[in-house]
Design a protein around this motif. Structure first.
Motif, PDB file in Angstrom:
ATOM      1  N   SER A 296       0.842  -1.188   0.000  1.00 35.56           N
ATOM      2  CA  SER A 296       0.000   0.000   0.000  1.00 35.56           C
ATOM      3  C   SER A 296       0.878   1.238   0.000  1.00 35.56           C
ATOM      4  O   SER A 296       2.008   1.212   0.467  1.00 35.56           O
ATOM      5  CB  SER A 296      -0.900   0.018   1.231  1.00 35.56           C
ATOM      6  OG  SER A 296      -1.784  -1.065   1.199  1.00 35.56           O
ATOM      7  N   ARG A 297       0.329   2.323  -0.505  1.00 37.07           N
ATOM      8  CA  ARG A 297       1.026   3.599  -0.519  1.00 37.07           C
ATOM      9  C   ARG A 297       0.015   4.688  -0.204  1.00 37.07           C
ATOM     10  O   ARG A 297      -1.089   4.687  -0.723  1.00 37.07           O
ATOM     11  CB  ARG A 297       1.659   3.842  -1.880  1.00 37.07           C
ATOM     12  CG  ARG A 297       2.483   5.116  -1.926  1.00 37.07           C
ATOM     13  CD  ARG A 297       3.108   5.356  -3.272  1.00 37.07           C
ATOM     14  NE  ARG A 297       4.013   4.268  -3.635  1.00 37.07           N
ATOM     15  CZ  ARG A 297       4.590   4.173  -4.811  1.00 37.07           C
ATOM     16  NH1 ARG A 297       4.352   5.067  -5.749  1.00 37.07           N
ATOM     17  NH2 ARG A 297       5.402   3.181  -5.084  1.00 37.07           N
ATOM     18  N   SER A 298       0.412   5.621   0.648  1.00 34.94           N
ATOM     19  CA  SER A 298      -0.438   6.766   0.965  1.00 34.94           C
ATOM     20  C   SER A 298      -0.229   7.850  -0.075  1.00 34.94           C
ATOM     21  O   SER A 298       0.888   8.109  -0.505  1.00 34.94           O
ATOM     22  CB  SER A 298      -0.093   7.319   2.344  1.00 34.94           C
ATOM     23  OG  SER A 298      -0.409   6.378   3.328  1.00 34.94           O
ATOM     24  N   THR A 299      -1.337   8.469  -0.474  1.00 34.89           N
ATOM     25  CA  THR A 299      -1.306   9.596  -1.410  1.00 34.89           C
ATOM     26  C   THR A 299      -2.120  10.725  -0.792  1.00 34.89           C
ATOM     27  O   THR A 299      -2.855  10.500   0.166  1.00 34.89           O
ATOM     28  CB  THR A 299      -1.899   9.211  -2.777  1.00 34.89           C
ATOM     29  OG1 THR A 299      -3.291   8.989  -2.631  1.00 34.89           O
ATOM     30  CG2 THR A 299      -1.221   7.983  -3.364  1.00 34.89           C
TER      31      THR A 299
ATOM     32  N   GLY B 185      -5.688   9.638  -0.529  1.00 34.43           N
ATOM     33  CA  GLY B 185      -6.013   8.403   0.191  1.00 34.43           C
ATOM     34  C   GLY B 185      -4.966   7.337  -0.063  1.00 34.43           C
ATOM     35  O   GLY B 185      -3.909   7.593  -0.623  1.00 34.43           O
ATOM     36  N   SER B 186      -5.285   6.135   0.328  1.00 30.37           N
ATOM     37  CA  SER B 186      -4.364   5.018   0.177  1.00 30.37           C
ATOM     38  C   SER B 186      -4.650   4.246  -1.107  1.00 30.37           C
ATOM     39  O   SER B 186      -5.803   4.113  -1.502  1.00 30.37           O
ATOM     40  CB  SER B 186      -4.512   4.084   1.383  1.00 30.37           C
ATOM     41  OG  SER B 186      -3.598   3.029   1.315  1.00 30.37           O
TER      42      SER B 186
ATOM     43  N   ARG C 139      -3.441   0.644  -3.478  1.00 33.70           N
ATOM     44  CA  ARG C 139      -2.753  -0.642  -3.513  1.00 33.70           C
ATOM     45  C   ARG C 139      -1.807  -0.615  -4.705  1.00 33.70           C
ATOM     46  O   ARG C 139      -2.190  -0.202  -5.801  1.00 33.70           O
ATOM     47  CB  ARG C 139      -3.760  -1.780  -3.676  1.00 33.70           C
ATOM     48  CG  ARG C 139      -3.183  -3.144  -3.470  1.00 33.70           C
ATOM     49  CD  ARG C 139      -2.913  -3.327  -2.014  1.00 33.70           C
ATOM     50  NE  ARG C 139      -2.433  -4.679  -1.771  1.00 33.70           N
ATOM     51  CZ  ARG C 139      -1.874  -5.028  -0.639  1.00 33.70           C
ATOM     52  NH1 ARG C 139      -1.744  -4.160   0.339  1.00 33.70           N
ATOM     53  NH2 ARG C 139      -1.461  -6.244  -0.461  1.00 33.70           N
TER      54      ARG C 139
ATOM     55  N   ASP D 240      -7.220   1.947  -6.655  1.00 30.58           N
ATOM     56  CA  ASP D 240      -7.999   2.630  -5.627  1.00 30.58           C
ATOM     57  C   ASP D 240      -8.965   1.610  -5.052  1.00 30.58           C
ATOM     58  O   ASP D 240      -9.808   1.069  -5.775  1.00 30.58           O
ATOM     59  CB  ASP D 240      -8.747   3.796  -6.273  1.00 30.58           C
ATOM     60  CG  ASP D 240      -9.568   4.598  -5.281  1.00 30.58           C
ATOM     61  OD1 ASP D 240      -9.818   4.119  -4.158  1.00 30.58           O
ATOM     62  OD2 ASP D 240      -9.974   5.705  -5.648  1.00 30.58           O
TER      63      ASP D 240
END
Length: 90
Positions: A57-60, A63-64, A66, A84
């Motif tokens: 996962s990566r935070s943007t 939001g997060s 996958r 998303d």
């Protein structure tokens, strides 16, 4: 030979700008089954199949997402696929 190189570059740019190819444009999915189906059909800019290396996962700022880290089976370029998961039902 120059024309072939130009076509290859054009295909790579088109693939890189497609939905799901950056954290800014993640592909919205509704289930993990859909994620698996999309990932299995994804292709590299060269046209080669992608092999899954890992996922996380990566935070943007929005939001997060996958992230599936893949490698092209033909040219060995690493490709990230972004999804998303907002609509995924658990």
């Amino acid at each position: 030979m120059a024309a072939r190189s130009a076509r290859r570059s054009s295909r790579r740019r088109a693939a890189a700008s497609a939905p799901g190819r950056s954290a800014d444009r993640p592909l919205r999915i509704r289930s993990f089954r859909e994620l698996d189906e999309v990932a299995s059909k994804a292709r590299c800019g060269c046209g080669g199949s992608l092999h899954l290396l890992g996922e996380g996962s990566r935070s943007t700022p929005t939001g997060s997402v996958r992230v599936l880290r893949c490698e092209c089976e033909h040219c060995e370029e690493e490709v990230d696929l972004f999804f998303d998961l907002v609509e995924v039902r658990h």
